[in-house]
Each structure stands twice: as structure tokens, then as C-alpha cells.
Design a protein around this motif. Structure first.
Motif, PDB file in Angstrom:
ATOM      1  N   ARG A 179       0.833  -1.212   0.000  1.00  0.00           N
ATOM      2  CA  ARG A 179       0.000   0.000   0.000  1.00  0.00           C
ATOM      3  C   ARG A 179       0.864   1.257   0.000  1.00  0.00           C
ATOM      4  O   ARG A 179       0.362   2.359   0.182  1.00  0.00           O
ATOM      5  N   LEU A 234      -8.579   5.341   2.479  1.00  0.00           N
ATOM      6  CA  LEU A 234      -8.106   5.238   1.104  1.00  0.00           C
ATOM      7  C   LEU A 234      -6.676   5.753   1.093  1.00  0.00           C
ATOM      8  O   LEU A 234      -6.444   6.965   1.150  1.00  0.00           O
ATOM      9  N   GLU A 283      -3.543   4.671  -3.595  1.00  0.00           N
ATOM     10  CA  GLU A 283      -4.826   4.300  -4.187  1.00  0.00           C
ATOM     11  C   GLU A 283      -5.632   5.550  -4.544  1.00  0.00           C
ATOM     12  O   GLU A 283      -6.299   5.595  -5.579  1.00  0.00           O
ATOM     13  N   ALA A 329      -4.275   6.872  -7.791  1.00  0.00           N
ATOM     14  CA  ALA A 329      -4.736   6.077  -8.942  1.00  0.00           C
ATOM     15  C   ALA A 329      -6.154   6.475  -9.331  1.00  0.00           C
ATOM     16  O   ALA A 329      -6.467   6.617 -10.523  1.00  0.00           O
ATOM     17  N   LEU A 330      -6.995   6.673  -8.348  1.00  0.00           N
ATOM     18  CA  LEU A 330      -8.366   7.091  -8.649  1.00  0.00           C
ATOM     19  C   LEU A 330      -8.398   8.505  -9.224  1.00  0.00           C
ATOM     20  O   LEU A 330      -9.191   8.794 -10.125  1.00  0.00           O
ATOM     21  N   THR A 373     -13.854   0.227 -13.099  1.00  0.00           N
ATOM     22  CA  THR A 373     -12.577   0.073 -12.404  1.00  0.00           C
ATOM     23  C   THR A 373     -12.571   0.883 -11.109  1.00  0.00           C
ATOM     24  O   THR A 373     -12.125   0.392 -10.062  1.00  0.00           O
ATOM     25  N   VAL A 374     -13.073   2.102 -11.166  1.00  0.00           N
ATOM     26  CA  VAL A 374     -13.142   2.935  -9.962  1.00  0.00           C
ATOM     27  C   VAL A 374     -14.044   2.276  -8.924  1.00  0.00           C
ATOM     28  O   VAL A 374     -13.692   2.180  -7.742  1.00  0.00           O
ATOM     29  N   GLN A 397     -12.258  -0.729  -7.505  1.00  0.00           N
ATOM     30  CA  GLN A 397     -11.142  -0.317  -6.647  1.00  0.00           C
ATOM     31  C   GLN A 397     -11.654   0.080  -5.274  1.00  0.00           C
ATOM     32  O   GLN A 397     -11.080  -0.303  -4.250  1.00  0.00           O
ATOM     33  N   LEU A 398     -12.718   0.841  -5.231  1.00  0.00           N
ATOM     34  CA  LEU A 398     -13.288   1.261  -3.950  1.00  0.00           C
ATOM     35  C   LEU A 398     -13.809   0.062  -3.161  1.00  0.00           C
ATOM     36  O   LEU A 398     -13.602  -0.043  -1.953  1.00  0.00           O
ATOM     37  N   ALA A 445     -12.802  -3.087  -3.495  1.00  0.00           N
ATOM     38  CA  ALA A 445     -11.641  -3.891  -3.092  1.00  0.00           C
ATOM     39  C   ALA A 445     -10.937  -3.253  -1.904  1.00  0.00           C
ATOM     40  O   ALA A 445     -10.479  -3.952  -0.989  1.00  0.00           O
ATOM     41  N   ASN A 446     -10.838  -1.932  -1.900  1.00  0.00           N
ATOM     42  CA  ASN A 446     -10.228  -1.234  -0.772  1.00  0.00           C
ATOM     43  C   ASN A 446     -10.990  -1.540   0.516  1.00  0.00           C
ATOM     44  O   ASN A 446     -10.393  -1.885   1.534  1.00  0.00           O
ATOM     45  N   SER A 496     -10.388  -5.148   1.577  1.00  0.00           N
ATOM     46  CA  SER A 496      -9.016  -5.436   2.008  1.00  0.00           C
ATOM     47  C   SER A 496      -8.791  -5.050   3.464  1.00  0.00           C
ATOM     48  O   SER A 496      -8.028  -5.703   4.164  1.00  0.00           O
TER      49      SER A 496
END
Length: 180
Positions: A85, A107, A111, A114-115, A163-164, A167-168, A170-171, A174
Motif C-alpha cells: 500500500r 483510502l 490508491e 490512482a483514482l 474500475t473505480v 477499486q473502492l 476492493a479497498n 481489504s
């Protein structure tokens, strides 16, 4: 069972520690007892009226420090996850605890960046589509080639959007499961 008393702790040079231990021994007390005596003496010399009031715990309160001992294998995994991270292990642990306690996954900066890049790409696409739409409203013809480009562009825009969202999600997962 009574609650543990709060403690004070500091790091000093080895020589200072030896001298402090020798002084405590000469006085027939432990280092902790001598340190408590010193604290009491300083506080007596500085009455409450001269000491600023302690603020209530709030968003701007000083952070609380905890010391935690972990098994070497756990430490190695924490180091790896923090590296994944792009943060220090202590920061990772603090955010992990905060995510657990507040049920609000953070966040991390990498990450977030990337967003932000994805959003910037979408903004560029949006500006171009807006120019095309304005041209159509002014009565300018939109060529078949341009319509073809727009048709091909739409799945890419949808892909960035997905993808956004992924990603959110998955964050959030995680921080709950311990994935990096």
C-alpha cells in the motif's frame, strides 16, 4: 479487578539510564518510584492554575500511542502489506485499527492517486465529448468516423467507471480481510 494506572515513558541515553538507576538505588527505591517522585515534585512546583486545561477528546486531540508486540511472522506480513500500500508499517497498523474501530476503510495515498488519475482521464474524455455535442447542437455534421470513435470510446468510459467502483470495493474488503 482495578484498572491499570496510566504510565509515563521516555527514551534516554544509556549513560543517563545508568546514572538514574544508581540514584534510585542510593535512595532505596525503584526507578519507577523515583520517576513518580520527580513528576510529583514538578507538578507541585507548577500549580494547576498555571497549567493549561486538557482539551476534551475530539478530532483535533493528540493521538494516543500504544506499544504492541507481535510475532516475527506477523511483523513480516504487516511489512509486506504496508509495502503493498506504499506506506510505513506503523501507518498501516494505525489505519487498519481505525478501519476496524470506525467501520470506515481509509483510502491510502497511492490508491487515491490512482483514482485521481482515472477521474482526470474521464474529465478529458468528457471535455472532448462536450465539444462534439456542442458542434452537433450548432448544426455541424458529425462524420461517421467521429460517431465510430464515440461508439468505441463509450466502453472505455464504462470500463474506467467500473474500475473505480471495483477499486473502492476492493479497498473496503481489504481492510476487513487483511488483503494488501
Amino acid at each position: 479487578m482495578s484498572a491499570a494506572k496510566p504510565s509515563l515513558q521516555t527514551w534516554v541515553p544509556r549513560e543517563t539510564k545508568k546514572r538514574f538507576n544508581a540514584l534510585a538505588t542510593r535512595r532505596g527505591m525503584s526507578e519507577s518510584k523515583l520517576l513518580a517522585l520527580l513528576v510529583d515534585t514538578v507538578l507541585e512546583q507548577n500549580p494547576k492554575s498555571q497549567t493549561p486545561a486538557v482539551a476534551e477528546v475530539g478530532a483535533d486531540a493528540e493521538p494516543v500511542k500504544y506499544t504492541v508486540r507481535l510475532r516475527a511472522q506477523d511483523g513480516a506480513q504487516i511489512d509486506a502489506r504496508a509495502k503493498g500500500r506504499e506506506m510505513r508499517p506503523a501507518t498501516y497498523l494505525a489505519l487498519l485499527v481505525r478501519a476496524h474501530v470506525r467501520h470506515s476503510p481509509p483510502l491510502p495515498i497511492a490508491e487515491m492517486n490512482a483514482l485521481k488519475r482515472a477521474v482526470a482521464a474521464l474529465n478529458a474524455v468528457g471535455r472532448n465529448l462536450n465539444q462534439i455535442a456542442l458542434a452537433g447542437h450548432r448544426g455541424e455534421s458529425i462524420s461517421a468516423a467521429l460517431r465510430d470513435v464515440i461508439t468505441k470510446l463509450m466502453p472505455a468510459v464504462q470500463g474506467v467507471r467500473e474500475t473505480v467502483k471495483l477499486q473502492l470495493a476492493a479497498n473496503a474488503r481489504s481492510w476487513e480481510s487483511g488483503e494488501s
